[in-house]
Design a protein around this motif. Sequence first.
Motif, PDB file in Angstrom:
ATOM      1  N   GLN A 157       0.808  -1.216   0.000  1.00  0.00           N
ATOM      2  CA  GLN A 157       0.000   0.000   0.000  1.00  0.00           C
ATOM      3  C   GLN A 157       0.845   1.272   0.000  1.00  0.00           C
ATOM      4  OE1 GLN A 157      -2.792   0.127   3.182  1.00  0.00           O
ATOM      5  NE2 GLN A 157      -3.813   1.959   2.439  1.00  0.00           N
ATOM      6  N   HIS A 158       1.978   1.277   0.713  1.00  0.00           N
ATOM      7  CA  HIS A 158       2.760   2.499   0.850  1.00  0.00           C
ATOM      8  C   HIS A 158       4.183   2.400   0.315  1.00  0.00           C
ATOM      9  CE1 HIS A 158      -0.288   4.472   3.246  1.00  0.00           C
ATOM     10  NE2 HIS A 158      -0.413   3.355   3.944  1.00  0.00           N
ATOM     11  N   GLN A 159       4.570   1.263  -0.241  1.00  0.00           N
ATOM     12  CA  GLN A 159       5.946   1.129  -0.711  1.00  0.00           C
ATOM     13  C   GLN A 159       6.066   0.103  -1.823  1.00  0.00           C
ATOM     14  OE1 GLN A 159       7.944   0.068   2.868  1.00  0.00           O
ATOM     15  NE2 GLN A 159       7.601  -2.114   2.622  1.00  0.00           N
ATOM     16  N   VAL A 160       7.188   0.211  -2.535  1.00  0.00           N
ATOM     17  CA  VAL A 160       7.519  -0.719  -3.605  1.00  0.00           C
ATOM     18  C   VAL A 160       8.889  -1.301  -3.283  1.00  0.00           C
ATOM     19  CG1 VAL A 160       7.943  -0.976  -6.071  1.00  0.00           C
ATOM     20  CG2 VAL A 160       6.243   0.658  -5.283  1.00  0.00           C
ATOM     21  N   GLU A 161       8.993  -2.621  -3.263  1.00  0.00           N
ATOM     22  CA  GLU A 161      10.273  -3.276  -3.013  1.00  0.00           C
ATOM     23  C   GLU A 161      10.929  -3.575  -4.357  1.00  0.00           C
ATOM     24  OE1 GLU A 161      10.009  -6.599  -0.334  1.00  0.00           O
ATOM     25  OE2 GLU A 161       8.524  -5.548   0.895  1.00  0.00           O
ATOM     26  N   LEU A 162      12.233  -3.261  -4.460  1.00  0.00           N
ATOM     27  CA  LEU A 162      12.968  -3.380  -5.716  1.00  0.00           C
ATOM     28  C   LEU A 162      14.276  -4.120  -5.493  1.00  0.00           C
ATOM     29  CD1 LEU A 162      12.743   0.424  -6.484  1.00  0.00           C
ATOM     30  CD2 LEU A 162      11.356  -1.294  -7.604  1.00  0.00           C
ATOM     31  N   THR A 163      14.789  -4.741  -6.555  1.00  0.00           N
ATOM     32  CA  THR A 163      16.160  -5.234  -6.563  1.00  0.00           C
ATOM     33  C   THR A 163      16.906  -4.447  -7.622  1.00  0.00           C
ATOM     34  OG1 THR A 163      15.653  -6.973  -8.157  1.00  0.00           O
ATOM     35  CG2 THR A 163      15.564  -7.567  -5.830  1.00  0.00           C
ATOM     36  N   LEU A 164      18.105  -3.997  -7.291  1.00  0.00           N
ATOM     37  CA  LEU A 164      18.906  -3.209  -8.221  1.00  0.00           C
ATOM     38  C   LEU A 164      19.669  -4.153  -9.136  1.00  0.00           C
ATOM     39  CD1 LEU A 164      20.238  -0.470  -5.784  1.00  0.00           C
ATOM     40  CD2 LEU A 164      18.133  -0.518  -7.107  1.00  0.00           C
ATOM     41  N   ASP A 165      19.417  -4.052 -10.442  1.00  0.00           N
ATOM     42  CA  ASP A 165      19.961  -4.999 -11.407  1.00  0.00           C
ATOM     43  C   ASP A 165      21.468  -4.858 -11.611  1.00  0.00           C
ATOM     44  OD1 ASP A 165      17.359  -5.794 -11.693  1.00  0.00           O
ATOM     45  OD2 ASP A 165      17.064  -4.821 -13.634  1.00  0.00           O
ATOM     46  N   GLU A 166      22.011  -3.668 -11.478  1.00  0.00           N
ATOM     47  CA  GLU A 166      23.424  -3.438 -11.761  1.00  0.00           C
ATOM     48  C   GLU A 166      24.332  -3.717 -10.571  1.00  0.00           C
ATOM     49  OE1 GLU A 166      23.048   0.634 -12.892  1.00  0.00           O
ATOM     50  OE2 GLU A 166      23.022   0.123 -15.011  1.00  0.00           O
ATOM     51  N   TYR A 167      23.753  -4.021  -9.420  1.00  0.00           N
ATOM     52  CA  TYR A 167      24.531  -4.237  -8.211  1.00  0.00           C
ATOM     53  C   TYR A 167      24.257  -5.626  -7.663  1.00  0.00           C
ATOM     54  CZ  TYR A 167      25.271   0.747  -8.473  1.00  0.00           C
ATOM     55  OH  TYR A 167      25.627   1.988  -8.919  1.00  0.00           O
ATOM     56  N   LYS A 168      25.298  -6.257  -7.121  1.00  0.00           N
ATOM     57  CA  LYS A 168      25.182  -7.616  -6.610  1.00  0.00           C
ATOM     58  C   LYS A 168      24.354  -7.636  -5.330  1.00  0.00           C
ATOM     59  CE  LYS A 168      29.621  -9.095  -8.365  1.00  0.00           C
ATOM     60  NZ  LYS A 168      30.948  -9.605  -8.025  1.00  0.00           N
ATOM     61  N   SER A 169      23.295  -8.388  -5.329  1.00  0.00           N
ATOM     62  CA  SER A 169      22.424  -8.643  -4.175  1.00  0.00           C
ATOM     63  C   SER A 169      22.086  -7.388  -3.371  1.00  0.00           C
ATOM     64  CB  SER A 169      23.036  -9.705  -3.258  1.00  0.00           C
ATOM     65  OG  SER A 169      24.240  -9.237  -2.683  1.00  0.00           O
TER      66      SER A 169
END
Length: 64
Positions: free
Chosen positions: A23-35
């Motif tokens: 509802q209040h946030q979006v969780e992301l993984t950064l593709d250019e950085y390891k884990s």
Amino acid sequence: MYIRDGLPEKDDFVIATVVKVSQHQVELTLDEYKSVSGILHSSEMHRKIVRTMRIFFKPGRKVV
């Protein structure tokens, strides 16, 4: 794609993949950085994007 070490600097553009939308946030993984993952809170978004957050951010979508 180029994989970088460490963390992005302030004001860097990064490519991310949406993992989860709540509802209040979006969780992301950064593709250019390891884990490295991150959270984009609704207070940091424009109000028009917050209204349509579930339409704009879908799991698996790439965003900058």
